[in-house]
Design a protein around this motif. Sequence first.
Motif, mmCIF file in Angstrom:
data_model
loop_
_atom_site.group_PDB
_atom_site.id
_atom_site.type_symbol
_atom_site.label_atom_id
_atom_site.label_comp_id
_atom_site.label_asym_id
_atom_site.label_seq_id
_atom_site.Cartn_x
_atom_site.Cartn_y
_atom_site.Cartn_z
ATOM 1 N N LEU A 1 -2.995 -19.341 99.322
ATOM 2 C CA LEU A 1 -3.394 -18.026 99.816
ATOM 3 C C LEU A 1 -2.914 -16.938 98.860
ATOM 4 O O LEU A 1 -3.608 -15.942 98.638
ATOM 5 C CB LEU A 1 -2.808 -17.809 101.214
ATOM 6 N N GLY A 2 -1.742 -17.138 98.259
ATOM 7 C CA GLY A 2 -1.221 -16.152 97.317
ATOM 8 C C GLY A 2 -2.124 -15.956 96.117
ATOM 9 O O GLY A 2 -2.363 -14.827 95.677
ATOM 10 N N GLY B 1 -3.209 -20.530 112.246
ATOM 11 C CA GLY B 1 -2.873 -21.851 111.719
ATOM 12 C C GLY B 1 -1.460 -21.916 111.165
ATOM 13 O O GLY B 1 -0.732 -22.891 111.385
ATOM 14 N N VAL B 2 -1.058 -20.867 110.447
ATOM 15 C CA VAL B 2 0.306 -20.819 109.913
ATOM 16 C C VAL B 2 1.322 -20.813 111.050
ATOM 17 O O VAL B 2 2.337 -21.530 111.012
ATOM 18 C CB VAL B 2 0.488 -19.585 109.009
ATOM 19 N N ALA B 3 1.050 -20.020 112.078
ATOM 20 C CA ALA B 3 1.963 -19.961 113.224
ATOM 21 C C ALA B 3 2.053 -21.312 113.924
ATOM 22 O O ALA B 3 3.141 -21.747 114.333
ATOM 23 C CB ALA B 3 1.496 -18.881 114.201
ATOM 24 N N ILE C 1 1.188 -21.335 101.314
ATOM 25 C CA ILE C 1 0.156 -21.560 102.327
ATOM 26 C C ILE C 1 -1.105 -21.985 101.578
ATOM 27 O O ILE C 1 -1.698 -21.195 100.835
ATOM 28 C CB ILE C 1 -0.111 -20.293 103.153
ATOM 29 N N LEU C 2 -1.474 -23.244 101.718
ATOM 30 C CA LEU C 2 -2.630 -23.786 101.011
ATOM 31 C C LEU C 2 -3.841 -23.814 101.931
ATOM 32 O O LEU C 2 -3.708 -23.889 103.157
ATOM 33 C CB LEU C 2 -2.321 -25.191 100.494
ATOM 34 N N LEU C 3 -5.019 -23.781 101.326
ATOM 35 C CA LEU C 3 -6.268 -23.691 102.089
ATOM 36 C C LEU C 3 -7.198 -24.826 101.708
ATOM 37 O O LEU C 3 -7.377 -25.127 100.520
ATOM 38 C CB LEU C 3 -6.957 -22.348 101.811
ATOM 39 N N PHE D 1 -11.074 -23.171 104.665
ATOM 40 C CA PHE D 1 -10.045 -22.136 104.822
ATOM 41 C C PHE D 1 -9.087 -22.439 105.975
ATOM 42 O O PHE D 1 -8.535 -21.533 106.585
ATOM 43 C CB PHE D 1 -10.676 -20.752 105.005
ATOM 44 N N GLN D 2 -8.908 -23.719 106.264
ATOM 45 C CA GLN D 2 -7.885 -24.117 107.229
ATOM 46 C C GLN D 2 -6.542 -24.117 106.498
ATOM 47 O O GLN D 2 -6.385 -24.781 105.476
ATOM 48 C CB GLN D 2 -8.184 -25.513 107.770
ATOM 49 N N PRO D 3 -5.547 -23.363 106.981
ATOM 50 C CA PRO D 3 -4.279 -23.265 106.250
ATOM 51 C C PRO D 3 -3.379 -24.470 106.490
ATOM 52 O O PRO D 3 -3.377 -25.065 107.572
ATOM 53 C CB PRO D 3 -3.649 -21.996 106.832
ATOM 54 N N LYS D 4 -2.600 -24.809 105.460
ATOM 55 C CA LYS D 4 -1.609 -25.880 105.575
ATOM 56 C C LYS D 4 -0.338 -25.443 104.854
ATOM 57 O O LYS D 4 -0.390 -24.981 103.715
ATOM 58 C CB LYS D 4 -2.132 -27.184 104.976
ATOM 59 N N LEU D 5 0.786 -25.606 105.527
ATOM 60 C CA LEU D 5 2.074 -25.213 104.961
ATOM 61 C C LEU D 5 2.534 -26.226 103.922
ATOM 62 O O LEU D 5 2.459 -27.435 104.139
ATOM 63 C CB LEU D 5 3.124 -25.110 106.065
ATOM 64 N N ALA D 6 3.027 -25.724 102.799
ATOM 65 C CA ALA D 6 3.573 -26.573 101.736
ATOM 66 C C ALA D 6 4.995 -26.125 101.417
ATOM 67 O O ALA D 6 5.463 -25.086 101.884
ATOM 68 C CB ALA D 6 2.694 -26.488 100.493
#
Length: 415
Positions: free
Chosen positions: A317-318, A339-341, A365-367, A371-376
């Motif tokens: 996302l960055g 999604g992040v929450a 935060i990867l997509l 565009f479904q977010p996933k924490l890394a």
Amino acid sequence: MAAQLEQVQIDNNSFSSKIPQGLGLVKSLYRFSASLNGLYGELPPNFCDSPVMSIVNLSHNSLSGRIPEVKKCRKLVSLSLAGNSHNGNIPSSLGELPVLTYLDLSDNKLTGPIPQALQNLKLALFNVSSNQLSGRVPYSLISGLPASFLQGNPDLCGPGLLNPCSDDQPKHRSFDLTILTCALISIAFAVGTFIVAGGFIAYHRYRKQRTQVGIWRSVFFYPLRVTEHDLVMGMDEKSAAGSAGVFGRVYIVSLPSGELVAVKKLVNFGVQSSKALKAEIKTLAKIRHKNVVKVLGFCHSDDSIFLIYEFLQKGSLGDLISRPDFNLQWNVRLRIAIGVAQGLGYLHKDYVPHLLHRNVKSKNILLDADFQPKLADFALDRIVGEAAFQSTMASESALSCYNAPGKRSGIAMNS
């Protein structure tokens, strides 16, 4: 229903039971994947008797006992039993399976020699590290394998290994030397010893250092057909994803199979043993949530740790919001925020043991393609150690106007 069952995929759960005795009776079953669970007991003798069974992944459970003979598994392509407590010999019948190309039996208690029959196979991956195997390694397996896939078996021997086999040593012939010849040889030997002693010692130290640095240990939680050599060769400036972070750089590596994975290279601070490091990363690999990146495996040496993650097409996302043409619909932005929450809530409250991310930011935060977010980069403190984590985060904080809540030191954080 069971008669029509084609695949079972229950990886990364908390199932705790024995494997059903009737598994091999399901004639339509071609995949049985149940890694990272709590399965126990012995493998049923008919566990892969299905005439179409091609993939069996029971790695990282608590299975024990001998590995059954597998003569009926004629279509078996991939067998992974890594990270269990199997004992006894490696079944020689594995060498009779015509299409077997992936065999991972690492981290068990297997004994005896490696069957010569395995030379009949065209193995893309063969890992028997961290067992109690002994004897000569078939030459074709040595020539096509990285040494790390054999390490942890101190009684194995063969060309190129640390232990050469006794019958590989050259046999000395006795010669009927005259007294004069013996004297000349003795003098030459004494003089030569003084000349080459320094060079020999220096070479010995160099070789020992190279051996220690070059030792790699690999653990895969999914059936990846890759070696650490493939990873190193694929990690260059062209494959680097974005700028380097404080903990290391991420590379997008194409595996020999064509599959893409993300590899994060970390410095190994040496604060944990190989066993402890494996336990910590295994804890992260068991996480199963749609908003948390999957950990597929890792490799580590004395210097570096390679964390292997699933590849996500849209990047971070960055990186996305820093583009000049950045434009996201508000419903997509809301989906990312929710999604992040949800991912953080799962790590902090639902997953056992509870994990704190400690470095939440847009770069982590990867997509995916939708565009479904996933924490890394979550819970890296468990891998590099608390002291190294705090020191590294402090260096970033000095250069950044944003600090994630989890970076704060000196405060006991619990959510």
